[in-house]
Design a protein around this motif. Structure first.
Motif, mmCIF file in Angstrom:
data_model
loop_
_atom_site.group_PDB
_atom_site.id
_atom_site.type_symbol
_atom_site.label_atom_id
_atom_site.label_comp_id
_atom_site.label_asym_id
_atom_site.label_seq_id
_atom_site.Cartn_x
_atom_site.Cartn_y
_atom_site.Cartn_z
ATOM 1 N N GLY A 130 0.809 -1.229 0.000
ATOM 2 C CA GLY A 130 0.000 0.000 0.000
ATOM 3 C C GLY A 130 0.829 1.260 0.000
ATOM 4 N N VAL A 131 2.138 1.103 0.169
ATOM 5 C CA VAL A 131 3.033 2.258 0.210
ATOM 6 C C VAL A 131 4.129 2.030 -0.822
ATOM 7 N N ASN B 202 9.080 5.852 6.902
ATOM 8 C CA ASN B 202 8.435 7.141 7.181
ATOM 9 C C ASN B 202 7.033 7.199 6.551
ATOM 10 N N LEU B 203 6.943 6.719 5.316
ATOM 11 C CA LEU B 203 5.637 6.716 4.633
ATOM 12 C C LEU B 203 4.651 5.808 5.365
ATOM 13 N N GLU C 238 -2.795 -3.248 3.848
ATOM 14 C CA GLU C 238 -1.801 -2.977 2.809
ATOM 15 C C GLU C 238 -0.780 -1.911 3.218
ATOM 16 N N ASP D 8 3.458 7.374 8.511
ATOM 17 C CA ASP D 8 2.424 8.367 8.214
ATOM 18 C C ASP D 8 1.068 7.715 7.927
ATOM 19 N N ALA D 9 1.119 6.428 7.530
ATOM 20 C CA ALA D 9 -0.137 5.697 7.288
ATOM 21 C C ALA D 9 -0.584 4.958 8.558
#
Lengths: 291, 90
Positions: free
Chosen positions: A141-142, A165-166, A278, A169-170
């Protein structure tokens, strides 16, 4: 016991352990006990988005829809390969009391295992573009797509940091999870050997960022530019699992001729990857090999 | 389709995408429509998909006016139930 049943039993005992040794996909995710080959379809809840929790001094109504989950349904694929052994060779083994050589069946098993690995790690596709059942990479999902040169010291850690990091953030608790970085063989060997001008290796830093997880080579199952961060199987069950319906086994084929027909069968397994969240799978999708 | 150079529009399919555009790392969320080079779209695989804006039918002002509507039998062109000549509906 007839020749066929005897052969099949011997092959089964010789097959399972070698396949467990080479199979990588199942080691990356929690794998369920075999649920039965007759299971041809499975449904599971996929978390789309978690709404905010609530804080108050007493429980109130209005927080029932915390998890926005969609029901996902998939057919359970079968991974298989057939093999055959010359009947005269088989009879010769029997007559001499030599142990049956299971090389053909094991080779077939390796092929079936590679297909299963590909389904778990990449996904199942007919045209190479659209994936009927996405694997860890295609279902991530990232996507951290910033160019990551693996011949430049520090870029591998930059990429892990960027991808985590992404996911952070999710709302994935990245600092509490042990991660495995699943990479193609080219990337694996580059990351293991790279040093800076002082001779210091980058690998310890990479492993440190994985919170105790490992760098895992999956050969050529992914393209050289592709890789994916996956939560370790020990903690990853809430995010992704492998719903195994049939472990590796053989199914003997009745010989065309009773006493002279070649002996053979098929090696197969069955199962499907279930991605439940995800956001906990992060692609690092732009690996390069030039400075 | 909105084209700029060799770029085409793409829709983001993953929850979060970090991608370099013109040397700068940018972040996008699922559903965002972005301009990307064709080669980049291929490299990103199923993280994005080509986006074609839905076709918008261009309104013909002549048909919207009372004469046009009258021609369709919807309103009278002039007089009771009609509109003054020359006045256009918006």
């Amino acid at each position: 016991m007839n020749a066929l049943a005897e052969f099949s039993k011997k092959i089964d005992t010789k097959l399972v352990e070698p396949l467990r040794q080479v199979n990588k996909g199942r080691t990356l995710v929690y794998t369920t006990p075999p649920q039965g080959f007759e299971v041809s379809n499975v449904e599971w809840g996929k978390i789309i988005e978690m709404s905010e929790g609530m804080v108050s001094y007493s429980f109130t109504s209005g927080n029932k829809d915390q998890i926005d989950a969609s029901l996902t349904n998939s057919k359970v694929p079968v991974y298989w390969k057939e093999y055959e052994i010359d009947r005269r060779i088989f009879e010769s083994w029997k007559a001499r009391g030599t142990d049956v050589d299971a090389a053909n069946a094991i080779a077939a098993g390796y092929s079936a295992s590679r297909v299963e690995d590909s389904a778990i790690i990449n996904g199942i596709t007919k045209d190479g573009v659209n994936y009927d059942t996405p694997g860890l990479y295609q279902g991530a999902g990232v996507d951290y797509d910033t160019a990551t040169s693996l011949v430049t010291f520090g870029k591998a850690t930059d990429a892990i940091s960027g991808c985590l990091n992404l996911m952070d953030d999710a709302n994935v608790p990245v600092d509490r999870i042990k991660w495995n970085w699943v990479v193609p063989s080219d990337a694996y060997h580059k990351i293991r050997k790279i040093r800076n001008i002082q001779g210091i290796k980058e690998l310890p830093d990479v492993l440190d960022m994985l919170n105790g997880g490992e760098l895992v080579s999956i050969g050529t199952t992914l393209d050289t530019t592709q890789s994916v961060l996956v939560p370790d199987a020990s903690v990853g069950e809430p995010f992704v699992d492998y719903y195994l319906t049939a472990d590796f086994q053989t199914d003997p084929k009745t010989p065309e001729y009773q006493t002279t027909g070649n002996i053979g069968g098929r090696v197969f397994s069955a199962g499907v990857l279930r991605i439940k969240q995800e956001a906990a799978l992060g692609k690092i999708s732009n690996l390069t090999y030039v400075a | 389709m909105n084209r700029s150079g060799d770029k085409v529009q793409a829709r983001v399919n993953v929850l979060i995408l970090a991608v370099e555009i013109d040397g700068v790392e940018k972040r996008f969320r699922r559903g965002d429509i972005i301009d990307l080079p064709k080669t980049k779209i291929k490299q990103l695989g199923n993280s994005v998909s080509r986006y074609t804006p839905p076709a918008i039918e261009e309104d013909d002002e002549e048909d919207e006016g009372p004469e046009g509507l009258a021609a369709l039998g919807i309103v009278a062109a002039q007089g009771p139930g009609g509109e003054p000549p020359g006045k256009k509906r918006r």
